[in-house]
Design an enzyme around this catalytic site. Structure first.
Site, PDB file in Angstrom:
ATOM      1  CE1 TYR A  30     -26.516 -24.772 -76.216  1.00  0.00           C
ATOM      2  CE2 TYR A  30     -24.735 -23.357 -75.463  1.00  0.00           C
ATOM      3  CZ  TYR A  30     -25.764 -24.241 -75.194  1.00  0.00           C
ATOM      4  OH  TYR A  30     -26.031 -24.588 -73.898  1.00  0.00           O
ATOM      5  CE  LYS A  33     -25.398 -39.668 -71.612  1.00  0.00           C
ATOM      6  NZ  LYS A  33     -25.496 -40.172 -70.227  1.00  0.00           N
ATOM      7  CG  ASP A  83     -24.543 -39.275 -67.053  1.00  0.00           C
ATOM      8  OD1 ASP A  83     -23.395 -39.236 -67.542  1.00  0.00           O
ATOM      9  OD2 ASP A  83     -25.243 -40.298 -67.084  1.00  0.00           O
ATOM     10  CG  ASP A 113     -24.363 -22.755 -71.220  1.00  0.00           C
ATOM     11  OD1 ASP A 113     -24.117 -21.979 -70.298  1.00  0.00           O
ATOM     12  OD2 ASP A 113     -25.321 -22.607 -72.008  1.00  0.00           O
ATOM     13  CG  ASP A 134     -24.127 -21.115 -65.182  1.00  0.00           C
ATOM     14  OD1 ASP A 134     -23.059 -20.564 -65.543  1.00  0.00           O
ATOM     15  OD2 ASP A 134     -25.246 -20.613 -65.390  1.00  0.00           O
TER      16      ASP A 134
END
Ligand code: NAD
Length: 358
Positions: free
Chosen positions: A142, A192, A224, A248, A252
């Site tokens: 980001y 990852k 994943d 992020d 959620d």
């Protein structure tokens, strides 16, 4: 007796309605468990724009930096939606996070047994779930440079950069390990590393930091798989630590395991020690002024404040037990009502019930 300085930013909409009773709970638990609180109040967001023209007055930043912890209600509302992006209430919150250097975002997913029906998963998978996601908040894709959209060989190309330094990885890893030590002693680092070099470095650094926290059990998981495991058997986790974008998304997912926005607390921590505590929900303009907002997310944010910034673990435990007891007795605010036999109460009444249980 030790005195803790709390700086309060009620903000907009239901912010003041949920912050006021949460402070009453803080004062009550402080007197019960043996510490003092000194509370001062400031302006952020829409109310700050109306009073000073700025969503983040300098005075607010200065006072926040002096405090042991900051409690925030929420910012924003339709009356400020016409303002340009850099003048909007949200700018106040983003500015405060950056001024305080809040690099670690803590989002617990707590599913109280009596509310397990509210989850989209089977109740037995989530009842009494208690996991914590630690997300790196100020680095990663980001913020990485270069970024942009440009034309290459006749077509537009969009690009961002996923970058983490060893120092950034180490400091968030330490937060993860230290929180695991205060909880159930297990940390899962999510990356990852099968595809990304930055994740390979992440894994290397986290593994080396583990040397200083041998009492914590460390595992690594690809993002994943972590997403899958969170909805398959969420209770396998204690603390998860991960980068900005993975965090992020996963936070959620974890939030929805519990199924109710009005119950979710959060904390953001800085290297200096000051922490910002706030409910995950926004300012709920649709119910502002009705006295029906659920104060429990803010009350649980106060519990996090006691645990992580005030060093008052007994107070944190007491608040969480009291909230759980109220739910067990069937008390609900409108947003979490489930069965017809639930006793629906308003904002202040719910906070009063929590205080009775303390
Ligand atoms: P929201 O979280 O304010 O509301 C979503 C829905 O959940 C609404 O129906 C609301 O009534 C309900 N809700 C939220 N909190 C509740 C509570 N404590 N008790 C009972 N019901 C509750 O999200 P939104 O509607 O997308 O945004 C409204 C405003 O809040 C916008 O201006 C947005 O920018 C702002 N916002 C601020 C923050 C923040 O300050 N951290 C976060 C999200 C949204």
């Amino acid at each position: 007796m030790t005195t803790k300085n709390i700086f309060v930013l009620p903000g907009d909409g239901i912010g003041p309605e949920v912050v006021a009773p949460a402070l009453e709970v803080l004062q009550k638990v402080a007197s019960k468990t043996g510490f003092d609180v000194s509370i001062s109040e400031g302006l952020v967001g829409g109310v700050a724009i109306d009073a000073t023209g700025s969503p983040l007055p300098e005075e607010t930043v200065a006072q926040a930096k002096q405090a042991d912890a900051v409690l925030l209600g929420g910012v924003g509302g339709p009356q400020w939606d016409h303002l340009s992006t850099d003048k909007r209430p949200e700018k106040g919150l983003l500015g405060l996070r950056s001024e305080l250097g809040l690099f670690a975002n803590l989002r617990p997913a707590l599913a109280f047994g009596p509310l397990a029906q509210a989850s989209s998963l089977k109740p037995e998978l989530v009842a009494n779930l208690d996991i914590l996601i630690v997300r790196e908040l100020t680095g990663g894709i980001y913020f990485g440079e270069p970024r942009g959209i440009e034309t290459r060989a006749g077509q537009r190309v969009g690009f961002n950069t996923l970058v983490y330094s060893e120092q950034e990885i180490e400091r968030i890893a330490r937060v993860g390990f230290e929180l695991a030590q205060k909880r159930n002693g297990r940390l899962c680092s999510v990356d990852k590393a099968n595809v990304l070099e930055v994740s390979q470095l992440w894994r290397e650094v986290v593994t080396s930091v583990h040397g200083d926290y041998q009492d914590v059990e460390l595992s690594h998981m690809y993002v994943d798989n972590a997403a899958m495991q969170l909805v398959r058997t969420p209770k396998q986790f204690d603390v998860l630590v991960t980068g900005n974008m993975f965090g992020d998304i996963l936070s959620d997912v974890a939030a929805m395991l519990t199924g109710s926005l009005g119950m979710l607390p959060s904390a953001s921590l800085a290297a200096s020690g000051v922490g910002l505590y706030e409910p995950v929900h926004g300012t709920a303009p649709d119910i502002t002024g009705k006295g029906i907002a659920n104060p429990l997310a803010t009350i649980l944010s106060v519990a996090m404040m006691c645990r992580y910034s005030l060093d008052q673990a007994a107070a944190a435990d007491a608040i969480e037990v009291a909230v759980s007891a109220c739910l067990q007795d069937g008390y609900r605010t409108e947003d979490i009502r489930g069965h017809s036999k639930d006793q629906v109460v308003g904002t202040q009444a719910m906070a009063d019930l929590v205080m009775e249980k303390l």
